[in-house]
Scaffold this active site. Structure first.
Site, PDB file in Angstrom:
ATOM      1  N   ARG A   1       4.424   6.227  -0.424  1.00 42.92           N
ATOM      2  CA  ARG A   1       5.861   6.482  -0.402  1.00 42.92           C
ATOM      3  C   ARG A   1       6.313   6.909  -1.789  1.00 42.92           C
ATOM      4  O   ARG A   1       5.808   6.376  -2.800  1.00 42.92           O
ATOM      5  CB  ARG A   1       6.627   5.238   0.066  1.00 42.92           C
ATOM      6  CG  ARG A   1       6.322   4.861   1.517  1.00 42.92           C
ATOM      7  CD  ARG A   1       7.025   3.587   1.945  1.00 42.92           C
ATOM      8  NE  ARG A   1       6.778   3.298   3.352  1.00 42.92           N
ATOM      9  CZ  ARG A   1       5.721   2.639   3.814  1.00 42.92           C
ATOM     10  NH1 ARG A   1       4.815   2.161   2.955  1.00 42.92           N
ATOM     11  NH2 ARG A   1       5.565   2.429   5.117  1.00 42.92           N
TER      12      ARG A   1
ATOM     13  N   LYS B   1       6.978  -1.337   1.264  1.00 47.21           N
ATOM     14  CA  LYS B   1       7.980  -1.511   2.312  1.00 47.21           C
ATOM     15  C   LYS B   1       7.755  -2.791   3.094  1.00 47.21           C
ATOM     16  O   LYS B   1       8.711  -3.488   3.464  1.00 47.21           O
ATOM     17  CB  LYS B   1       7.948  -0.313   3.254  1.00 47.21           C
ATOM     18  CG  LYS B   1       9.026  -0.335   4.332  1.00 47.21           C
ATOM     19  CD  LYS B   1       9.014   0.933   5.152  1.00 47.21           C
ATOM     20  CE  LYS B   1      10.125   0.926   6.194  1.00 47.21           C
ATOM     21  NZ  LYS B   1      10.136   2.173   7.000  1.00 47.21           N
TER      22      LYS B   1
ATOM     23  N   HIS C   1       8.612  12.712   0.785  1.00 44.98           N
ATOM     24  CA  HIS C   1       8.137  11.775   1.800  1.00 44.98           C
ATOM     25  C   HIS C   1       7.331  12.477   2.885  1.00 44.98           C
ATOM     26  O   HIS C   1       6.514  11.855   3.570  1.00 44.98           O
ATOM     27  CB  HIS C   1       9.332  11.055   2.433  1.00 44.98           C
ATOM     28  CG  HIS C   1       8.986   9.774   3.109  1.00 44.98           C
ATOM     29  ND1 HIS C   1       8.408   9.719   4.358  1.00 44.98           N
ATOM     30  CD2 HIS C   1       9.125   8.484   2.711  1.00 44.98           C
ATOM     31  CE1 HIS C   1       8.224   8.461   4.708  1.00 44.98           C
ATOM     32  NE2 HIS C   1       8.634   7.679   3.727  1.00 44.98           N
TER      33      HIS C   1
ATOM     34  N   ARG D   1       3.395  12.228   3.702  1.00 46.64           N
ATOM     35  CA  ARG D   1       2.812  11.172   4.530  1.00 46.64           C
ATOM     36  C   ARG D   1       2.595  11.678   5.956  1.00 46.64           C
ATOM     37  O   ARG D   1       1.561  11.404   6.576  1.00 46.64           O
ATOM     38  CB  ARG D   1       3.725   9.945   4.515  1.00 46.64           C
ATOM     39  CG  ARG D   1       3.744   9.256   3.165  1.00 46.64           C
ATOM     40  CD  ARG D   1       4.787   8.155   3.090  1.00 46.64           C
ATOM     41  NE  ARG D   1       4.640   7.115   4.093  1.00 46.64           N
ATOM     42  CZ  ARG D   1       3.728   6.151   4.045  1.00 46.64           C
ATOM     43  NH1 ARG D   1       2.864   6.114   3.046  1.00 46.64           N
ATOM     44  NH2 ARG D   1       3.685   5.223   4.987  1.00 46.64           N
TER      45      ARG D   1
ATOM     46  N   HIS E   1       0.854   1.114   7.121  1.00 49.14           N
ATOM     47  CA  HIS E   1       1.650   0.845   8.321  1.00 49.14           C
ATOM     48  C   HIS E   1       1.159  -0.421   8.991  1.00 49.14           C
ATOM     49  O   HIS E   1       0.029  -0.848   8.791  1.00 49.14           O
ATOM     50  CB  HIS E   1       1.511   1.989   9.332  1.00 49.14           C
ATOM     51  CG  HIS E   1       2.301   3.192   8.965  1.00 49.14           C
ATOM     52  ND1 HIS E   1       2.122   4.410   9.577  1.00 49.14           N
ATOM     53  CD2 HIS E   1       3.279   3.373   8.047  1.00 49.14           C
ATOM     54  CE1 HIS E   1       2.947   5.292   9.052  1.00 49.14           C
ATOM     55  NE2 HIS E   1       3.662   4.689   8.131  1.00 49.14           N
TER      56      HIS E   1
ATOM     57  N   TYR F   1      -7.346  -7.446  -2.919  1.00 51.38           N
ATOM     58  CA  TYR F   1      -8.638  -7.202  -3.541  1.00 51.38           C
ATOM     59  C   TYR F   1      -9.324  -5.946  -3.001  1.00 51.38           C
ATOM     60  O   TYR F   1     -10.501  -5.721  -3.251  1.00 51.38           O
ATOM     61  CB  TYR F   1      -9.548  -8.418  -3.352  1.00 51.38           C
ATOM     62  CG  TYR F   1      -9.057  -9.608  -4.117  1.00 51.38           C
ATOM     63  CD1 TYR F   1      -9.342  -9.752  -5.468  1.00 51.38           C
ATOM     64  CD2 TYR F   1      -8.259 -10.571  -3.505  1.00 51.38           C
ATOM     65  CE1 TYR F   1      -8.868 -10.838  -6.185  1.00 51.38           C
ATOM     66  CE2 TYR F   1      -7.781 -11.658  -4.210  1.00 51.38           C
ATOM     67  CZ  TYR F   1      -8.087 -11.793  -5.548  1.00 51.38           C
ATOM     68  OH  TYR F   1      -7.605 -12.864  -6.253  1.00 51.38           O
TER      69      TYR F   1
END
Length: 409
Positions: free
Chosen positions: A243, A270, A333, A336, A360, A370
């Site tokens: 994003r 997000k 954007h 994406r 998502h 990690y």
């Protein structure tokens, strides 16, 4: 004797305050500073009380007598005008504390600030509140009716901002529910208005899905002559497809050069979960080039006016507009959607791996921190394949014109 209007002006100020009596408990008090104030003296249950009726000349003799008569009538009916006035003031103070504005601000503080939501999310909540502050902000939250809220929402809707109206209603509904939980109101009037608003017209962010046009865009980005950090940001976005806010707020400490991973902290994503991005050879080269320009700073992409602040939120889209690409053609954007569509169409990658790469849906927060979450190995391979794919179309694809505004290059 009753007072006469003509003589009131002539009453002089003395060293001490004194009174001039009218009749039926009304009198005028003249103070050392010259101020003249009306009072009504009465008794309730044997106790003498006095009620302030206002200052002369704002309150004339005739008006003072009318106020006195109203107070006398209340006393005859068993009331106490002074007690009633104090009660009204108390209720007014309580109403001010329980106004929609105050309840909304408490809701934002508890659910957004206290919930450690992203700064942009908090700012958006305050923006929705700004649409309601003027019309109903000062109203007691318990007294707001659906009709008066609908007037506000319809005004937004008529301005062509359907989605804003819908989202503002949803925000108001959450505020009212917060008020119910705090025992400040008994219902949510906004809940009744959902079906009365027009549905927003869904518009997807502009994204280039034709590989040939994508190659043309990548070449155009390479030719950008503006800020070097903005240029590299535009070059990086297609490769990492994060994003835009996650990119512009990036800090150098997030890059693991040995592991070739960019670790985005949870507070900037997000979903409020850490997100790890495997870096291709091309992405690492761009980060290394950027390090030559801003590596000594905290922000990877500092603002043009001050390196102590990150790059402006609209810097990338503004650069696209200066290059001549309108918002129906390219947005920051939109990369994406470009990556999601073309990676899925390739048929080479598991859909879940693509979804993980886009941050998502559900993810394992511990593993994400990690960089060892589900489909990680596949994502590493996919990141390199995708960067090679972009390079192939940038270098080898035939020139295909994009939509460019007239008079701009």
């Amino acid at each position: 004797m009753a007072l006469k209007a003509a003589e009131i002006r002539a009453f002089p100020a003395l060293v001490s305050a004194y009174r001039k009596t009218d009749e039926k408990g009304l009198y005028l008090e003249i103070r050392p500073n010259g101020a003249k104030r009306w009072f009504f003296k009465y008794r309730v249950l044997g106790s003498e009380k006095r009620l302030t009726l206002g200052d002369w000349p704002e309150v004339s003799l005739v008006q003072a007598r009318e106020l006195r008569d109203d107070a006398r009538r209340a006393v005859r009916e068993g009331g106490d005008p002074l007690h009633e006035r104090k009660r009204e003031k108390t209720m007014a103070r309580l109403a001010a504390g329980n106004s929609f504005q105050s309840v909304a601000e408490d809701f934002i503080e508890v659910k957004f600030v206290g919930g450690q939501k992203a700064a942009a999310t908090i700012e958006k909540a305050r923006w929705y509140l700004s649409h309601l502050t003027g019309p109903i902000g000062g109203r007691p939250v318990s007294e707001i009716e659906p009709a008066e809220l609908m007037v506000v929402l319809k005004k937004i809707e008529k301005a062509g901002k359907r989605e804003t109206a819908v989202r503002t209603r949803a925000f108001a509904s959450r505020v009212f529910r917060h008020g119910v939980a705090m025992s400040l109101c008994k219902s949510d009037p906004a809940a009744l208005l959902g079906d009365a608003l027009m549905s927003p017209i869904v518009t997807h962010r502009a994204a280039i899905l034709d590989p040939r046009k994508l190659g043309a865009l990548l070449r155009a980005i390479d030719d950008y002559g503006g800020s070097e950090s903005v240029k590299i940001a535009m070059q990086l976005l297609p490769h990492v497809f994060v994003r835009p806010g996650e990119l512009r707020l990036a800090k150098w400490q997030e890059i693991d050069w040995d592991e070739k991973i960019w670790r985005i902290p949870a507070e900037r994503t997000k979903l409020r979960r850490p997100h790890s991005v495997p870096l291709s050879v091309q992405s690492l080269a761009l980060f290394n080039e950027l390090r030559r320009h801003t590596g000594w700073m905290d922000w990877m992409f500092p603002g043009e006016r001050s390196h102590l602040k990150p790059m402006c939120e609209n810097a990338i889209n503004t650069a696209f507009r200066r290059m001549g690409f309108d918002r129906e053609t390219v947005t920051a954007h939109g990369f994406r959607a470009t990556a999601s569509t073309l990676l899925n169409e390739s048929g080479k990658w598991h859909p879940d791996a693509i979804e993980r790469a886009l941050a998502h849906g559900h993810s394992n927060a511990v593993r994400g921190a990690y960089a060892r979450g589900q489909h990680w190995d596949e994502r590493v391979q996919m990141a390199q394949w995708w960067s090679d794919y972009l390079e192939e179309h940038k270098e080898g694809a035939p020139v295909v014109p994009l939509v460019v505004k007239k008079g701009r290059r």
